[in-house]
Design an enzyme around this catalytic site. Structure first.
Site, PDB file in Angstrom:
ATOM      1  N   SER A  28     -60.681 -40.035 -24.170  1.00  0.00           N
ATOM      2  CA  SER A  28     -61.400 -41.073 -24.908  1.00  0.00           C
ATOM      3  C   SER A  28     -61.078 -40.977 -26.391  1.00  0.00           C
ATOM      4  O   SER A  28     -60.806 -39.893 -26.936  1.00  0.00           O
ATOM      5  CB  SER A  28     -62.914 -40.935 -24.702  1.00  0.00           C
ATOM      6  OG  SER A  28     -63.626 -41.806 -25.554  1.00  0.00           O
ATOM      7  N   TYR A  48     -70.207 -35.907 -25.233  1.00  0.00           N
ATOM      8  CA  TYR A  48     -69.164 -36.775 -24.653  1.00  0.00           C
ATOM      9  C   TYR A  48     -67.824 -36.563 -25.348  1.00  0.00           C
ATOM     10  O   TYR A  48     -66.788 -36.381 -24.691  1.00  0.00           O
ATOM     11  CB  TYR A  48     -69.603 -38.235 -24.751  1.00  0.00           C
ATOM     12  CG  TYR A  48     -68.641 -39.208 -24.114  1.00  0.00           C
ATOM     13  CD1 TYR A  48     -68.605 -39.359 -22.728  1.00  0.00           C
ATOM     14  CD2 TYR A  48     -67.773 -39.968 -24.876  1.00  0.00           C
ATOM     15  CE1 TYR A  48     -67.725 -40.246 -22.136  1.00  0.00           C
ATOM     16  CE2 TYR A  48     -66.895 -40.857 -24.292  1.00  0.00           C
ATOM     17  CZ  TYR A  48     -66.869 -40.992 -22.923  1.00  0.00           C
ATOM     18  OH  TYR A  48     -65.989 -41.874 -22.338  1.00  0.00           O
TER      19      TYR A  48
END
Length: 342
Positions: A221, A234
């Protein structure tokens, strides 16, 4: 007085000479006619032989043409149904687009996810478009310590040799660590890092043993360059996945295995909890990219052997800025985004 009797002169006289000439001419004509017939027969035989040879050449060329592909194969394309690909998180979003594109390239598919209903929808959709594909479903909660071995054992038991592994399954969290439940921390680290690492280990070992190479794609990501409040868990888990993929790609390259980490910025999926309306707005503004566009960029990089990519060049330009943002800029952003933490 006796009357003189005329005796014929054998071989003499004009009549005899004329007759002999005619006989020789007749014999010569017959021989000439015979030679012409023989010559014509030889020419005919040669022409027939040449004709048969041309026919044989044309038939051989036609056979070769039929044996050759009718068009140039695209990168990553295989003969329909000859290879297998596994896609985790294939029931929606980017995973669903990966499944569609791999089926179009000729791969049989193992669709893995924690909910069977969306996987069934994807299988039915692909079966209608590509009736010759073998499409299998494996329902499995990948956020568990034993999940990778269970999934690997399932494909081994079914005799499936995975040539393309797409580690796409993910879980988003936007919440300060002190407010994040311990169970969520454990599941995100298991899903993003432990399960994907073990799947890479297990399936890469199979690929190396078979000796024909393979492909592994890990979905990281863009948030790895955004270690901001609320994204600590995350972004850190995704940063590990990219770092692991780059190093692992160098380790297994000698076996013909290509490993790629894809780090997209915003993607119009349900991962972030955005409604369809906000997803459409994000697409129009260029803040988000479509799931299919992300899948296309990821596979293109995978076939070309890229170790790490960020889809879209303008997102790459923002990486240094994301790293340098001072806290006085982040504080008002944090105050505004606190309402969206969950």
């Amino acid at each position: 007085m006796k009357r003189a009797v005329e005796k014929p002169v054998v071989g003499g006289g004009p009549a005899a000479s004329e007759q002999a000439g005619r006989n020789r001419e007749t014999a010569h004509n017959k021989q000439a006619d015979s030679n012409k017939v023989t010559g014509r027969n030889k020419v005919t035989d040669r022409r027939e032989a040449a004709g048969h040879e041309k026919i044989a050449i044309r038939e051989e060329a036609a056979t070769r043409k039929e044996a050759r592909p009718r068009r140039r194969m695209r990168r990553g394309e295989v003969l329909p149904g000859s290879r297998w690909a596994l896609v985790s998180g294939a029931g929606s979003g980017i995973g669903r687009c990966y499944a569609r594109r791999l089926a179009a390239l000729g791969y049989n598919l193992v669709l893995a996810g924690n909910r069977r209903e969306p996987l069934e929808e994807v299988r039915n959709e692909l079966a209608a478009i590509y009736p010759g594909r073998d499409l299998r479903i494996v329902t499995c909660d990948l956020a568990r310590m034993e999940a990778a071995r269970e999934l690997h054992n399932r494909t081994q038991t079914d005799g499936i040799e995975i040539d393309v592994l797409i580690n796409n399954a993910g879980m988003f969290s936007f919440l300060d660590i002190l407010r994040t439940p311990e169970e969520r921390i454990e599941r995100i680290l298991l899903l993003h890092d432990m399960t994907n690492t073990l799947l890479c280990r297990l399936y890469a070992a199979d690929m190396a043993r078979r000796g024909r190479g393979g492909y592994i794609l890990n979905m990281s990501s863009y948030s790895q360059w955004m270690p901001w409040p609320g994204l600590a868990l995350y972004s850190a888990s995704k940063a590990y996945l990219r770092s692991f993929s780059v190093a692992f790609a160098r380790e297994v390259r000698e076996f013909g295995i290509r490993v790629t980490a894809v780090s997209p910025a915003g993607v119009a999926t349900d991962l972030y909890g955005l409604t369809p309306r906000w997803q459409r707005i994000g697409l129009r503004l260029g803040v988000l990219i479509s799931a299919d566009r992300c899948a296309r960029a990821g596979l293109r990089a995978l076939w070309r052997g890229r170790r790490s990519i960020v889809p879209d060049w303008w997102n790459r330009l923002w990486i240094p800025l994301c790293k340098m943002l001072p806290m006085w800029v982040l504080r008002p952003v944090r105050r505004f985004t606190m309402q969206f933490q969950k």
